[in-house]
Design a protein around this motif. Structure first.
Motif, mmCIF file in Angstrom:
data_model
loop_
_atom_site.group_PDB
_atom_site.id
_atom_site.type_symbol
_atom_site.label_atom_id
_atom_site.label_comp_id
_atom_site.label_asym_id
_atom_site.label_seq_id
_atom_site.Cartn_x
_atom_site.Cartn_y
_atom_site.Cartn_z
ATOM 1 N N ALA A 1 0.818 -1.216 0.000
ATOM 2 C CA ALA A 1 0.000 0.000 0.000
ATOM 3 C C ALA A 1 0.853 1.267 0.000
ATOM 4 O O ALA A 1 0.316 2.375 -0.075
ATOM 5 C CB ALA A 1 -0.927 0.004 1.213
ATOM 6 N N PHE A 2 2.172 1.101 0.099
ATOM 7 C CA PHE A 2 3.067 2.246 0.182
ATOM 8 C C PHE A 2 4.105 2.186 -0.927
ATOM 9 O O PHE A 2 4.582 1.109 -1.292
ATOM 10 C CB PHE A 2 3.793 2.285 1.530
ATOM 11 N N SER A 3 4.471 3.351 -1.437
ATOM 12 C CA SER A 3 5.557 3.427 -2.416
ATOM 13 C C SER A 3 6.893 3.340 -1.684
ATOM 14 O O SER A 3 6.965 3.537 -0.468
ATOM 15 C CB SER A 3 5.477 4.738 -3.196
ATOM 16 N N GLU A 4 7.946 3.075 -2.417
ATOM 17 C CA GLU A 4 9.282 3.030 -1.827
ATOM 18 C C GLU A 4 9.640 4.380 -1.212
ATOM 19 O O GLU A 4 10.276 4.456 -0.164
ATOM 20 C CB GLU A 4 10.316 2.626 -2.887
ATOM 21 N N GLU A 5 9.218 5.449 -1.879
ATOM 22 C CA GLU A 5 9.510 6.795 -1.362
ATOM 23 C C GLU A 5 8.801 7.033 -0.037
ATOM 24 O O GLU A 5 9.380 7.598 0.893
ATOM 25 C CB GLU A 5 9.064 7.842 -2.379
ATOM 26 N N GLU A 6 7.549 6.587 0.058
ATOM 27 C CA GLU A 6 6.806 6.740 1.304
ATOM 28 C C GLU A 6 7.466 5.958 2.428
ATOM 29 O O GLU A 6 7.636 6.458 3.551
ATOM 30 C CB GLU A 6 5.363 6.270 1.116
ATOM 31 N N LEU A 7 7.846 4.736 2.134
ATOM 32 C CA LEU A 7 8.454 3.886 3.163
ATOM 33 C C LEU A 7 9.794 4.436 3.624
ATOM 34 O O LEU A 7 10.153 4.323 4.792
ATOM 35 C CB LEU A 7 8.630 2.453 2.634
ATOM 36 N N ALA A 8 10.529 5.046 2.694
ATOM 37 C CA ALA A 8 11.856 5.567 3.030
ATOM 38 C C ALA A 8 11.783 6.691 4.048
ATOM 39 O O ALA A 8 12.757 6.950 4.765
ATOM 40 C CB ALA A 8 12.564 6.052 1.768
ATOM 41 N N ASN A 9 10.638 7.369 4.140
ATOM 42 C CA ASN A 9 10.506 8.479 5.075
ATOM 43 C C ASN A 9 10.196 8.039 6.502
ATOM 44 O O ASN A 9 10.349 8.820 7.440
ATOM 45 C CB ASN A 9 9.403 9.433 4.597
ATOM 46 N N PHE A 10 9.743 6.795 6.674
ATOM 47 C CA PHE A 10 9.430 6.326 8.017
ATOM 48 C C PHE A 10 10.711 6.014 8.796
ATOM 49 O O PHE A 10 11.728 5.625 8.219
ATOM 50 C CB PHE A 10 8.546 5.075 7.962
ATOM 51 N N ASN A 11 10.642 6.212 10.107
ATOM 52 C CA ASN A 11 11.777 5.924 10.978
ATOM 53 C C ASN A 11 12.331 4.529 10.685
ATOM 54 O O ASN A 11 11.585 3.541 10.686
ATOM 55 C CB ASN A 11 11.322 6.022 12.440
ATOM 56 N N ALA A 12 13.619 4.449 10.417
ATOM 57 C CA ALA A 12 14.233 3.200 9.968
ATOM 58 C C ALA A 12 14.118 2.080 10.996
ATOM 59 O O ALA A 12 13.878 0.924 10.644
ATOM 60 C CB ALA A 12 15.702 3.439 9.616
ATOM 61 N N SER A 13 14.293 2.405 12.273
ATOM 62 C CA SER A 13 14.232 1.360 13.291
ATOM 63 C C SER A 13 12.813 0.814 13.423
ATOM 64 O O SER A 13 12.613 -0.377 13.680
ATOM 65 C CB SER A 13 14.726 1.893 14.642
ATOM 66 N N PHE A 14 11.798 1.674 13.211
ATOM 67 C CA PHE A 14 10.416 1.203 13.261
ATOM 68 C C PHE A 14 10.083 0.335 12.055
ATOM 69 O O PHE A 14 9.315 -0.625 12.161
ATOM 70 C CB PHE A 14 9.452 2.386 13.366
ATOM 71 N N ARG A 15 10.630 0.662 10.895
ATOM 72 C CA ARG A 15 10.441 -0.217 9.733
ATOM 73 C C ARG A 15 11.019 -1.585 10.028
ATOM 74 O O ARG A 15 10.421 -2.609 9.690
ATOM 75 C CB ARG A 15 11.126 0.374 8.487
ATOM 76 N N GLU A 16 12.173 -1.602 10.676
ATOM 77 C CA GLU A 16 12.798 -2.877 11.036
ATOM 78 C C GLU A 16 11.915 -3.662 11.992
ATOM 79 O O GLU A 16 11.720 -4.878 11.835
ATOM 80 C CB GLU A 16 14.165 -2.619 11.679
ATOM 81 N N ALA A 17 11.348 -2.980 12.981
ATOM 82 C CA ALA A 17 10.512 -3.652 13.976
ATOM 83 C C ALA A 17 9.243 -4.234 13.373
ATOM 84 O O ALA A 17 8.695 -5.212 13.878
ATOM 85 C CB ALA A 17 10.147 -2.683 15.096
ATOM 86 N N ALA A 18 8.767 -3.623 12.286
ATOM 87 C CA ALA A 18 7.503 -4.042 11.682
ATOM 88 C C ALA A 18 7.694 -4.927 10.457
ATOM 89 O O ALA A 18 6.711 -5.314 9.820
ATOM 90 C CB ALA A 18 6.682 -2.816 11.297
ATOM 91 N N THR A 19 8.928 -5.247 10.120
ATOM 92 C CA THR A 19 9.202 -6.083 8.948
ATOM 93 C C THR A 19 9.492 -7.508 9.391
ATOM 94 O O THR A 19 10.465 -7.777 10.098
ATOM 95 C CB THR A 19 10.389 -5.528 8.147
ATOM 96 N N VAL A 20 8.626 -8.427 8.975
ATOM 97 C CA VAL A 20 8.729 -9.832 9.367
ATOM 98 C C VAL A 20 8.790 -10.679 8.099
ATOM 99 O O VAL A 20 7.895 -10.586 7.248
ATOM 100 C CB VAL A 20 7.526 -10.262 10.232
ATOM 101 N N ASP A 21 9.857 -11.468 7.984
ATOM 102 C CA ASP A 21 10.062 -12.310 6.794
ATOM 103 C C ASP A 21 9.933 -11.493 5.509
ATOM 104 O O ASP A 21 9.323 -11.925 4.523
ATOM 105 C CB ASP A 21 9.062 -13.476 6.772
ATOM 106 N N GLY A 22 10.492 -10.294 5.546
ATOM 107 C CA GLY A 22 10.541 -9.458 4.357
ATOM 108 C C GLY A 22 9.289 -8.667 4.060
ATOM 109 O O GLY A 22 9.250 -7.931 3.062
ATOM 110 N N GLN A 23 8.253 -8.791 4.889
ATOM 111 C CA GLN A 23 7.011 -8.065 4.646
ATOM 112 C C GLN A 23 6.726 -7.074 5.771
ATOM 113 O O GLN A 23 6.982 -7.361 6.932
ATOM 114 C CB GLN A 23 5.839 -9.033 4.508
ATOM 115 N N LEU A 24 6.163 -5.926 5.390
ATOM 116 C CA LEU A 24 5.855 -4.874 6.349
ATOM 117 C C LEU A 24 4.454 -5.079 6.928
ATOM 118 O O LEU A 24 3.491 -5.262 6.193
ATOM 119 C CB LEU A 24 5.922 -3.510 5.663
ATOM 120 N N TYR A 25 4.351 -5.004 8.263
ATOM 121 C CA TYR A 25 3.081 -5.250 8.935
ATOM 122 C C TYR A 25 2.567 -4.056 9.734
ATOM 123 O O TYR A 25 1.541 -4.162 10.390
ATOM 124 C CB TYR A 25 3.207 -6.459 9.863
#
Length: 419
Positions: free
Chosen positions: A106-130
């Motif tokens: 539901a998000f573009s790469e540009e949108e995802l790049a703006n989110f806090n990196a550590s939070f993206r890591e916390a929400a990424t499970v088996d390569g998918q964002l949750y």
């Protein structure tokens, strides 16, 4: 029954019914932590989407209480809440159990790049964002600016400088009621967060580059030894720290009895209150690191993300609501009107944010964030945290050497995560 128990029972009934109180969506967010920003966000969403109605289910802001509520609902495969706030350490387990839906598409790469990196890591499970961040918080390093000025000392950037400055001030003040550093070193989740700040600040990582547990690396051992030495060798930490929780440390610092403190950022408000003995005498900065590791992440992160119920009957509308709640405009509004730190890092550059020195400094620290290893350990994370709390505590109490404690933790975690 207490009011909180009545509220919890009512919320459970609503969730298990699987029926929205309003027409279309149920949004579940605590009424206190982010509450001031929720109403306006819902109003603007409904104005933009007149065919969708949103019911705000107000739940407890205490993570253990809201988690109990969610688990009861999600295990029953209830379709509500459609969108709900999840603690930063929950996505691994919730995704593993099939309770929350992947939303990365539901998000573009540009949108995802703006989110806090550590939070993206916390929400990424088996390569998918949750999930995506609703708001972020974390530990900060507080210091007595008046004492640093008195002794002509710079604000410490490294742990080596923290130790040196502490000794200079303690020796100069010669006050038995004054200590150098306080934090949350009781056997609690906060102790594990502390350990991550210290070890990552020395270039260590919980998992190595191949995804294997790495808690007894030379870097982790050296950083943990520094924690022990601050207590026994340098004597800049009180023995009472071994029983301290965040508010215990805050109380000591606020009474003017500590030079430095590392705890979550919620303490800023009481420290700066008009009746605070240290008002105007303290400041804060990002957590220290060890010499040679100035680019290391050292801010142990907390906060909440928004996720979509895997069993929602309104997936498209739910994702639309999630994107609205976490959009640039809504995060900016929450920052300006409710003092919530944005999870979108580009919001900090907005002109409306430039005069908010506190949130600006918080944001710089969050850019150097480290999250607990919950995404990679899933439902086993509570046991992982407990293993680490036991190991760190045994080292701090000197019932084991640091190397023995971390070697034991390494062996236990390898066995646990091999299941």
């Amino acid at each position: 029954m207490k009011k909180s128990s009545i509220a919890l029972a009512t919320a459970t009934t609503l969730l298990l019914s699987g029926v929205s109180v309003a027409d279309d969506l149920v949004l579940s967010i605590g009424s206190r932590g982010y509450g001031a920003a929720v109403g306006p966000a819902i109003e603007s969403f409904e104005a933009d989407n007149p065919d969708i109605k949103v019911e705000w289910l107000k739940i407890s802001d205490v993570p253990s209480e809201s988690r109990k509520l969610y688990v009861t609902s999600l295990m029953a495969r209830s379709s509500t809440p459609d969108v709900f706030a999840v603690d930063v350490i929950w996505p691994g387990e919730f995704a593993q159990r099939g309770w929350i839906a992947p939303i990365g598409d539901a998000f573009s790469e540009e949108e995802l790049a703006n989110f806090n990196a550590s939070f993206r890591e916390a929400a990424t499970v088996d390569g998918q964002l949750y999930g995506v961040p609703l708001y972020v918080d974390g530990t900060q390093f507080f210091y007595r600016s008046d004492l640093l000025e008195k002794y002509d000392l710079d604000v410490p950037s490294t742990w080596e400088e923290v130790i040196s400055a502490s000794r200079t001030i303690l020796d100069g003040e010669n006050n038995p009621d004054l200590t150098g550093f306080v934090s949350m070193w009781a056997k609690i989740e906060g102790l594990f967060m502390n350990w991550l700040s210290f070890t990552y600040g020395n270039g260590a990582t919980f998992f190595d580059e191949n995804g294997n547990v790495n808690v007894n690396s030379p870097e982790a051992i050296a950083a943990t030894q520094t924690m022990v030495d601050m207590l026994y060798k340098h004597q800049i930490v009180p023995e009472s720290i071994l029983n301290m929780r965040p508010d215990d440390a805050r109380t000591l610092f606020q009474q003017g009895r500590a030079v430095f403190m590392m705890v979550q950022d919620f303490v800023y408000a009481p420290l700066s209150a008009d009746d605070s003995p240290v008002k105007g005498k303290f400041d804060f900065t990002r957590n220290p690191y060890f010499e040679g590791h100035e680019d290391a992440p050292a801010t142990a992160m907390g906060g909440f993300l928004l996720a979509v119920n895997a069993n929602t009957e309104n997936r498209d509308a739910a994702i639309k609501l999630l994107k609205h709640m976490t959009s640039y405009e809504m995060q900016l509004s929450a920052a300006v009107n409710a003092s919530k730190s944005p999870g979108l890092m580009n919001v900090y550059d907005d002109a409306a944010m430039q005069d908010d020195e506190v949130l600006q400094k918080f944001g710089k620290a969050y850019a150097a964030g480290v999250v607990r290893p919950s995404a990679g350990t899933g439902s086993l994370y509570p046991k992982v945290s407990d293993v680490m709390q036991v190991a760190i505590t045994s080292a701090l109490h000197q019932s084991k050497t640091v190397e023995e404690a971390l070697n034991d933790a390494q062996a236990s975690l390898e066995k646990l995560l091999a299941k």
